[in-house]
Motif scaffolding. Sequence first.
Motif, PDB file in Angstrom:
ATOM      1  N   MET A  93     -26.912  34.239 -21.855  1.00  0.00           N
ATOM      2  CA  MET A  93     -25.790  33.374 -22.215  1.00  0.00           C
ATOM      3  C   MET A  93     -26.150  31.905 -22.002  1.00  0.00           C
ATOM      4  O   MET A  93     -26.955  31.571 -21.129  1.00  0.00           O
ATOM      5  CB  MET A  93     -24.563  33.732 -21.371  1.00  0.00           C
ATOM      6  N   ASN A  94     -25.538  31.063 -22.818  1.00  0.00           N
ATOM      7  CA  ASN A  94     -25.767  29.632 -22.707  1.00  0.00           C
ATOM      8  C   ASN A  94     -24.445  28.878 -22.821  1.00  0.00           C
ATOM      9  O   ASN A  94     -23.551  29.282 -23.573  1.00  0.00           O
ATOM     10  CB  ASN A  94     -26.723  29.151 -23.799  1.00  0.00           C
ATOM     11  N   ALA A  95     -24.345  27.812 -22.068  1.00  0.00           N
ATOM     12  CA  ALA A  95     -23.154  26.970 -22.083  1.00  0.00           C
ATOM     13  C   ALA A  95     -23.462  25.666 -22.812  1.00  0.00           C
ATOM     14  O   ALA A  95     -24.594  25.420 -23.239  1.00  0.00           O
ATOM     15  CB  ALA A  95     -22.703  26.687 -20.657  1.00  0.00           C
ATOM     16  N   SER A  96     -22.434  24.855 -22.973  1.00  0.00           N
ATOM     17  CA  SER A  96     -22.580  23.561 -23.633  1.00  0.00           C
ATOM     18  C   SER A  96     -22.018  22.467 -22.744  1.00  0.00           C
ATOM     19  O   SER A  96     -21.144  22.708 -21.904  1.00  0.00           O
ATOM     20  CB  SER A  96     -21.832  23.552 -24.976  1.00  0.00           C
ATOM     21  N   ILE A  97     -22.517  21.260 -22.952  1.00  0.00           N
ATOM     22  CA  ILE A  97     -22.019  20.117 -22.199  1.00  0.00           C
ATOM     23  C   ILE A  97     -22.231  18.854 -23.025  1.00  0.00           C
ATOM     24  O   ILE A  97     -23.163  18.778 -23.844  1.00  0.00           O
ATOM     25  CB  ILE A  97     -22.732  19.995 -20.825  1.00  0.00           C
ATOM     26  N   LEU A  98     -21.353  17.900 -22.831  1.00  0.00           N
ATOM     27  CA  LEU A  98     -21.517  16.566 -23.414  1.00  0.00           C
ATOM     28  C   LEU A  98     -21.373  15.559 -22.283  1.00  0.00           C
ATOM     29  O   LEU A  98     -20.436  15.650 -21.481  1.00  0.00           O
ATOM     30  CB  LEU A  98     -20.471  16.310 -24.499  1.00  0.00           C
ATOM     31  N   THR A  99     -22.319  14.634 -22.199  1.00  0.00           N
ATOM     32  CA  THR A  99     -22.236  13.612 -21.154  1.00  0.00           C
ATOM     33  C   THR A  99     -22.170  12.232 -21.794  1.00  0.00           C
ATOM     34  O   THR A  99     -22.677  12.005 -22.898  1.00  0.00           O
ATOM     35  CB  THR A  99     -23.436  13.662 -20.184  1.00  0.00           C
ATOM     36  N   MET A 100     -21.543  11.307 -21.094  1.00  0.00           N
ATOM     37  CA  MET A 100     -21.438   9.927 -21.565  1.00  0.00           C
ATOM     38  C   MET A 100     -21.672   8.961 -20.415  1.00  0.00           C
ATOM     39  O   MET A 100     -21.033   9.066 -19.363  1.00  0.00           O
ATOM     40  CB  MET A 100     -20.052   9.666 -22.170  1.00  0.00           C
ATOM     41  N   TYR A 101     -22.612   8.052 -20.625  1.00  0.00           N
ATOM     42  CA  TYR A 101     -22.787   6.912 -19.725  1.00  0.00           C
ATOM     43  C   TYR A 101     -21.966   5.742 -20.256  1.00  0.00           C
ATOM     44  O   TYR A 101     -21.943   5.485 -21.465  1.00  0.00           O
ATOM     45  CB  TYR A 101     -24.243   6.468 -19.687  1.00  0.00           C
ATOM     46  N   LEU A 102     -21.338   5.032 -19.347  1.00  0.00           N
ATOM     47  CA  LEU A 102     -20.681   3.769 -19.681  1.00  0.00           C
ATOM     48  C   LEU A 102     -21.122   2.720 -18.663  1.00  0.00           C
ATOM     49  O   LEU A 102     -20.973   2.915 -17.448  1.00  0.00           O
ATOM     50  CB  LEU A 102     -19.155   3.893 -19.670  1.00  0.00           C
ATOM     51  N   LEU A 135     -19.897  10.439 -17.268  1.00  0.00           N
ATOM     52  CA  LEU A 135     -18.849  11.451 -17.328  1.00  0.00           C
ATOM     53  C   LEU A 135     -19.395  12.724 -17.961  1.00  0.00           C
ATOM     54  O   LEU A 135     -20.253  12.675 -18.853  1.00  0.00           O
ATOM     55  CB  LEU A 135     -17.650  10.950 -18.136  1.00  0.00           C
ATOM     56  N   PHE A 136     -18.861  13.871 -17.499  1.00  0.00           N
ATOM     57  CA  PHE A 136     -19.314  15.177 -17.961  1.00  0.00           C
ATOM     58  C   PHE A 136     -18.141  15.948 -18.563  1.00  0.00           C
ATOM     59  O   PHE A 136     -17.066  16.039 -17.959  1.00  0.00           O
ATOM     60  CB  PHE A 136     -19.898  15.981 -16.795  1.00  0.00           C
ATOM     61  N   PRO A 159     -24.979  15.092 -26.363  1.00  0.00           N
ATOM     62  CA  PRO A 159     -24.463  16.462 -26.424  1.00  0.00           C
ATOM     63  C   PRO A 159     -25.586  17.485 -26.242  1.00  0.00           C
ATOM     64  O   PRO A 159     -26.677  17.343 -26.806  1.00  0.00           O
ATOM     65  CB  PRO A 159     -23.897  16.542 -27.848  1.00  0.00           C
ATOM     66  N   TRP A 160     -25.328  18.497 -25.440  1.00  0.00           N
ATOM     67  CA  TRP A 160     -26.232  19.654 -25.321  1.00  0.00           C
ATOM     68  C   TRP A 160     -25.387  20.885 -25.627  1.00  0.00           C
ATOM     69  O   TRP A 160     -24.753  21.441 -24.740  1.00  0.00           O
ATOM     70  CB  TRP A 160     -26.837  19.746 -23.921  1.00  0.00           C
ATOM     71  N   TYR A 161     -25.382  21.293 -26.881  1.00  0.00           N
ATOM     72  CA  TYR A 161     -24.532  22.394 -27.321  1.00  0.00           C
ATOM     73  C   TYR A 161     -25.329  23.702 -27.373  1.00  0.00           C
ATOM     74  O   TYR A 161     -26.312  23.811 -28.092  1.00  0.00           O
ATOM     75  CB  TYR A 161     -23.930  22.092 -28.690  1.00  0.00           C
ATOM     76  N   GLY A 162     -24.877  24.680 -26.575  1.00  0.00           N
ATOM     77  CA  GLY A 162     -25.527  25.986 -26.545  1.00  0.00           C
ATOM     78  C   GLY A 162     -26.912  25.971 -25.956  1.00  0.00           C
ATOM     79  O   GLY A 162     -27.714  26.867 -26.217  1.00  0.00           O
ATOM     80  N   LEU A 163     -27.205  24.996 -25.109  1.00  0.00           N
ATOM     81  CA  LEU A 163     -28.563  24.853 -24.577  1.00  0.00           C
ATOM     82  C   LEU A 163     -28.609  24.809 -23.051  1.00  0.00           C
ATOM     83  O   LEU A 163     -29.634  24.456 -22.477  1.00  0.00           O
ATOM     84  CB  LEU A 163     -29.201  23.578 -25.141  1.00  0.00           C
ATOM     85  N   MET A 164     -27.510  25.180 -22.393  1.00  0.00           N
ATOM     86  CA  MET A 164     -27.464  25.155 -20.931  1.00  0.00           C
ATOM     87  C   MET A 164     -27.383  26.594 -20.420  1.00  0.00           C
ATOM     88  O   MET A 164     -26.334  27.235 -20.517  1.00  0.00           O
ATOM     89  CB  MET A 164     -26.249  24.357 -20.455  1.00  0.00           C
ATOM     90  N   PRO A 165     -28.485  27.142 -19.909  1.00  0.00           N
ATOM     91  CA  PRO A 165     -28.472  28.542 -19.454  1.00  0.00           C
ATOM     92  C   PRO A 165     -27.347  28.813 -18.459  1.00  0.00           C
ATOM     93  O   PRO A 165     -27.081  28.015 -17.560  1.00  0.00           O
ATOM     94  CB  PRO A 165     -29.842  28.704 -18.799  1.00  0.00           C
ATOM     95  N   LYS A 166     -26.710  29.944 -18.658  1.00  0.00           N
ATOM     96  CA  LYS A 166     -25.593  30.346 -17.811  1.00  0.00           C
ATOM     97  C   LYS A 166     -25.854  31.767 -17.328  1.00  0.00           C
ATOM     98  O   LYS A 166     -25.983  32.684 -18.126  1.00  0.00           O
ATOM     99  CB  LYS A 166     -24.293  30.285 -18.617  1.00  0.00           C
TER     100      LYS A 166
END
Length: 465
Positions: free
Chosen positions: A298-307, A356-357, A401-408
Amino acid sequence: MKKVLVVGGGITGLSAAHRLQRLAAESAEDIKITLIESEDRLGGKIRTLQEDGFIMETGADSIVTRHEGIRTLVDELGLGDRIVHNATGISYLYRDGRLHAIPADTVFGIPMSEESLMNSTLISEEGKRAALKDFETSDHEFTRDSPVGAFLREFLGDELVERQVAPVLSGVYSGSIDSLTLGSTLPYLLEYKNGYGSIIKGLGANRAKFEAQSNKKFLSFDGGLSVLIDALEEAMPDVEFLKGTRAEHLQKTDAGYELETAGAGTLQADAVILALPDGQVRRILGEGAPEPLFGKFMNASILTMYLGYDLPDAELPADGTGFITAGDGQVVCNACTWTSRKWTHTSPDGRLLVRLFYKNSNPKFGDIKEMDRKSLIALARRDLEKTLGVTDEPVVVEVTPWYGLMPKYGLGHRAAVDELEHLLHRKYPGVRVAGAAFHGVGIGLCIEDGRGQAETVYKEFIKKQ
């Protein structure tokens, strides 16, 4: 001459190739090492960006120091004088419209003492009384395969777990505490309950170990994590790098293996290390990859933003390094690192930089994935205004964005890895899988895994031939 292919130029593949090169040099073995990377650059998720004086990471921002492999690798590369450590400080939980300091005397929000429990502003008196039952209840039938959520609720009560522990654990392991096992997350809690009769008492008895780990427990480099990637490439003059080369299909032959590629033709090898996500391993093995087996990963997704802002870092609450959120809908983000506070090298002039995550466990993640850049920035600014009171316009924004690329790692992950490795041993001797998809998440574990797989290939398929 023996030939080894390393497929994947992320930190795992680079660590494997580097270790193989050193083993070849130490033993005077004649080994041709070829590393294949589909992108035009090395590093995988590790990539450091610099803009307007800020240093930002597209992937992880640091490495856990407790892993022996990272220290060994740093010494081998001569990077000791470029290491920087995180600043320590208070972690907060945003709940009920304000920031609550997570008590310092805790591990993942779990109290190490009765005093720590009583000092929490997140738990009611009734919730605290329920958690004290941990000292009285010892009999249980939990094992390493039990969900960590059920285990913690049984002895610490629902309120402490839901309001203080679950947000922290879910943030660290990117999953629900009911889908994570004790064995894959916090196996020592089971040992403490069995050995001390109390989770809290066991943590308190081992306080020195946890306090040592929490003090400067992460590291990076003065120019960001890409310093490590660049040093690895520079340290491997004998390795052939094929960047911009996509691995297509691996086939066993009488002489070993043939790897069909897009960009470099067909490559031969005696052994292969696949330092890739599970989906890419499945594609390369083709018909040799059973669909039911690979469906277990399984893989999760995440989006991060630096400001980044033209504001002094001192605008942040004193002694803080960031916050996580309770998921109660008051703000959208899952967490926020005060990067310029936690990592002073990322903003040498002391200006405010935050990250932010937004994770796929977030109820609004479906909407987030559909947002354009302008909408995403507006969302992040609303979250920062609510939590930190920052209303200025940022001067730098970086969206990753890291969509479907974070092992869970779900409940069946360990069994699935065992099944895959047994399959490779039978049908593809000399082929190893490595990396976060299989053997542990985090840069430190990936380094150790890459080095370990290299040593296995060398001992079993190079040296003995």
